[in-house]
Motif scaffolding. Structure first.
Motif, PDB file in Angstrom:
ATOM      1  N   ALA A 473       0.901  -1.329   0.062  1.00 34.05           N
ATOM      2  CA  ALA A 473       0.060  -0.052  -0.088  1.00 34.05           C
ATOM      3  C   ALA A 473       0.799   1.483  -0.025  1.00 34.05           C
ATOM      4  N   ASN A 474       1.844   1.240  -0.701  1.00 34.47           N
ATOM      5  CA  ASN A 474       2.849   2.467  -1.032  1.00 34.47           C
ATOM      6  C   ASN A 474       3.566   2.869   0.285  1.00 34.47           C
ATOM      7  N   GLY A 475       3.463   1.961   1.305  1.00 39.81           N
ATOM      8  CA  GLY A 475       4.263   2.317   2.641  1.00 39.81           C
ATOM      9  C   GLY A 475       5.765   2.737   2.186  1.00 39.81           C
ATOM     10  N   ARG A 476       6.250   3.717   2.803  1.00 37.21           N
ATOM     11  CA  ARG A 476       7.481   4.212   2.711  1.00 37.21           C
ATOM     12  C   ARG A 476       8.116   5.000   3.869  1.00 37.21           C
ATOM     13  N   PRO A 477       9.337   5.052   4.111  1.00 32.13           N
ATOM     14  CA  PRO A 477       9.973   5.566   5.316  1.00 32.13           C
ATOM     15  C   PRO A 477      10.219   7.000   5.224  1.00 32.13           C
ATOM     16  N   GLY A 541      -3.931   1.725   2.399  1.00 28.80           N
ATOM     17  CA  GLY A 541      -3.949   0.718   3.378  1.00 28.80           C
ATOM     18  C   GLY A 541      -4.871   0.884   4.302  1.00 28.80           C
ATOM     19  N   THR A 542      -5.112  -0.265   5.032  1.00 27.65           N
ATOM     20  CA  THR A 542      -6.256  -0.298   6.060  1.00 27.65           C
ATOM     21  C   THR A 542      -5.499  -0.050   7.357  1.00 27.65           C
ATOM     22  N   THR A 543      -5.949  -1.102   8.191  1.00 25.92           N
ATOM     23  CA  THR A 543      -5.539  -0.979   9.589  1.00 25.92           C
ATOM     24  C   THR A 543      -4.636  -2.391   9.967  1.00 25.92           C
ATOM     25  N   GLY A 544      -3.987  -2.118  11.086  1.00 27.06           N
ATOM     26  CA  GLY A 544      -3.108  -3.393  11.569  1.00 27.06           C
ATOM     27  C   GLY A 544      -1.939  -3.562  10.752  1.00 27.06           C
ATOM     28  N   TYR A 545      -1.868  -4.954  10.580  1.00 26.78           N
ATOM     29  CA  TYR A 545      -0.850  -5.534   9.360  1.00 26.78           C
ATOM     30  C   TYR A 545      -1.229  -5.428   8.262  1.00 26.78           C
ATOM     31  N   LEU A 546      -2.512  -4.945   7.785  1.00 25.03           N
ATOM     32  CA  LEU A 546      -2.804  -4.544   6.409  1.00 25.03           C
ATOM     33  C   LEU A 546      -2.786  -3.009   6.205  1.00 25.03           C
ATOM     34  N   SER A 547      -2.277  -2.475   7.181  1.00 21.98           N
ATOM     35  CA  SER A 547      -1.872  -0.913   6.886  1.00 21.98           C
ATOM     36  C   SER A 547      -0.754  -0.891   6.143  1.00 21.98           C
ATOM     37  N   ALA A 548      -0.246   0.510   5.697  1.00 10.84           N
ATOM     38  CA  ALA A 548       0.854   0.550   4.783  1.00 10.84           C
ATOM     39  C   ALA A 548       2.054   0.132   5.436  1.00 10.84           C
TER      40      ALA A 548
END
Length: 559
Positions: A473-477, A541-548
């Motif tokens: 979900a495009n998670g980046r630091p 993303g959504t929540t928990g381990y399915l968040s980004a």
């Protein structure tokens, strides 16, 4: 990435065959199949073509749809569960099915639109050889599934959910009463790691021996479904194209042979492994897209210089039509990739799973493309850069980070996982093992790294690098130093759009984020710790381990 310490034995004995392990038990019937065995032949019962291999195996193929409807070994039926047959994808439906015998070979051909599928039997063998030719996207064909009756083979391994009734995620990740998670996704192994998958009772073994994955996608380190076991039965897979966490476009053409093999309980014969199997008997069968060995070439390299000998190296070939790979010899980097379709390929050298060098090679039929020593440039391996400190190492995987050894065969919520939170102190000796292999926006964003700098180091600007292996979900630091300086939000790199971190895969597109930290961000008091905060940012993303989220390869601060 290895599994838990006790998983290797379980994997080799009951789940899949490691690529390095030779088959320990020969199959009944000669693989060469020179002479016809008693009973070898076929018949038509009106609805099915019935093939007797002349050994201990009789199988049936539906005349209207090409389904494998029966698989009888030593008088016992193994095929099917829930009223379903074994077939391409979920079944092709109305198809044109034919059969013919050519000497010691019986070939069943299935035509459905532009797709062609084949079953072959060899006299005296307890094997079924399969090929699938997908010409284009007009026909859905992403897998062959061998459905196996319930109770034939039992297991309680990561890819089993017989005893895991609680759903954790979607409809395919489950939790047992003891808190361990199970899913058909948790196969542990990459394509380069296995030759076969299946089960054994000790007296009977049923296996699918994989093809060379020439027309698959994802490369040597890709993970996809291998098998599953649930209350209604089991499934063994040959994946033709698997969209989960995919990094490459689908390839078209003939995939195979892959082999359904019965044994007396041992591993399938190593003569069936994709690196060993030759099929000159199939050269004249007229299989769509078939290219005999005489129409293929080879790529060979005398060595690879500039390697880090702490890591294995792999050489891959890829273009839009085909993919291949080979391990490089540990002593000098020598490699050989045989049976390559003619064409021009990108040759990539991987340190672990990190691409550190690439070039172009051209392969011609009947010829060997010989390469002089390949030298990996210092700029190709990020580990060559001098660092003030480094967490992990640059190898294209989260290996060594907290929970990394568990994540290819368990959900992040698994009871065996260490807490995903917790900060890190440089110089503690546990920098890597204490740092979570995955970071999520909704789980452990804001993780802190504490470190000291000398006066000279604090007086200068430095580059901070964070390497990732995939993202969800495009998670980046985004980073903040000492609550003084915050980096811009980096643009998201191209990554697969499906689930990854929760279904056993850290493998996407390796990417390095680089941050130019100004000298004004550092603490001038050398007795105090500098504090780096790493946040995961994304609007998806959504929540928990399915968040980004994202998977970490290495983090360092350069000199």
């Amino acid at each position: 990435m290895p599994g838990s310490p006790d998983s290797a034995v379980t994997r080799r004995a009951f789940v899949v065959g490691a690529a390095a392990a030779a088959g320990s038990a020969a199959l009944a019937g000669p693989l060469a199949g020179a002479a016809s065995a008693a009973g070898f032949g076929w018949s038509d019962d009106g609805s099915h073509y019935v093939v007797d291999t002349g050994a201990d195996l009789v199988f049936k193929v539906g005349k209207t749809n090409g389904d494998l409807t029966s698989l009888v070994y030593k008088g016992t039926e193994y095929q099917g569960y829930g009223g379903k047959n074994s077939h391409i994808e979920s079944g092709l439906g109305s198809s044109t099915v034919g059969i013919r015998q050519s000497g010691a070979t019986i070939l069943v051909s299935v035509a459905h639109g532009t797709l062609r599928h084949y079953y072959a039997a060899r006299s005296g063998e307890n094997n079924v050889y399969l090929w699938t030719h997908k010409a284009d996207s007009s026909v859905s064909a992403t897998r062959y599934i061998l459905r196996v009756k319930a109770g034939m083979f039992l297991n309680d391994q990561p890819d089993s959910y017989t005893y895991a009734p609680t759903t954790v995620e979607a409809a395919d990740v489950f939790r047992k009463a003891d808190g361990q998670t199970r899913s058909k996704h948790y196969a542990r192994l990459r394509a380069i790691d296995y030759d076969y998958t299946g089960w054994s009772t000790g007296g009977v073994g049923l296996w699918i021996v994989r093809s060379n994955h020439e027309k698959a996608s994802g490369g040597p380190f890709y993970r996809s479904l291998l098998r599953h076991q649930s209350a209604d039965g089991g499934g063994l897979y040959e994946i033709l194209y698997y969209g989960e966490n995919q990094t490459e476009a689908e390839r078209y053409g003939l995939q195979g042979p892959y082999v359904i093999a019965f044994t007396d309980g041992g591993a399938p014969s190593s003569a069936l492994y994709h690196g060993m199997l030759t099929t000159p008997w199939a050269d004249s069968l007229g299989l769509s897209g078939y290219v005999p060995d005489s129409g293929r070439g080879r790529v060979a390299g005398v060595g690879i210089a500039g390697r880090d000998t702490a890591y294995p190296y792999t050489v891959g070939l890829a273009n839009a039509a085909a993919q291949y790979w080979s391990a490089a010899r540990a002593s000098d980097g020598w490699f050989s990739i045989p049976r390559v379709l003619p064409g021009t390929y990108t040759l990539t050298v991987y340190k672990g799973e990190l691409a550190v060098h690439s070039t172009r090679v051209t392969v011609a039929a009947g010829a060997t493309t010989a390469l002089n020593t390949i030298t990996i440039p210092a700029s190709g391996d990020p580990s060559a850069a001098r660092a003030i400190w480094r967490i992990g190492d640059w190898n294209g995987t989260p290996s060594g980070f907290k929970n990394a050894d568990l994540m290819t065969y368990a959900h992040p919520s698994d009871v065996r996982a260490a807490p995903w939170t917790g900060n890190v102190v440089i110089g503690s000796g546990t920098e890597t093992s204490a740092f979570p292999c995955y970071l999520w926006k909704d789980v452990n964003s804001g993780l802190l790294v504490h470190f000291r700098l000398t006066a000279a180091q604090a007086a200068a600007a430095h580059l901070l690098r964070i390497g990732v292996t995939t993202a969800f979900a495009n998670g980046r630091p985004q980073v903040t130093v000492n609550d003084i300086w915050t980096s811009p939000i980096p643009s998201p790199p191209a990554q697969p759009t499906t689930r990854s971190l929760t279904v056993g895969s850290y493998r996407g597109n390796n990417h390095t984020f680089t941050y130019s930290v100004p000298a004004s961000a550092w603490r001038t008091d050398t007795g105090r710790y500098n504090v780096l905060r790493i946040d995961v940012v994304s609007g998806s993303g959504t929540t928990g381990y399915l968040s980004a989220g994202t998977a970490i390869d290495a983090i360092d601060l350069l000199v």
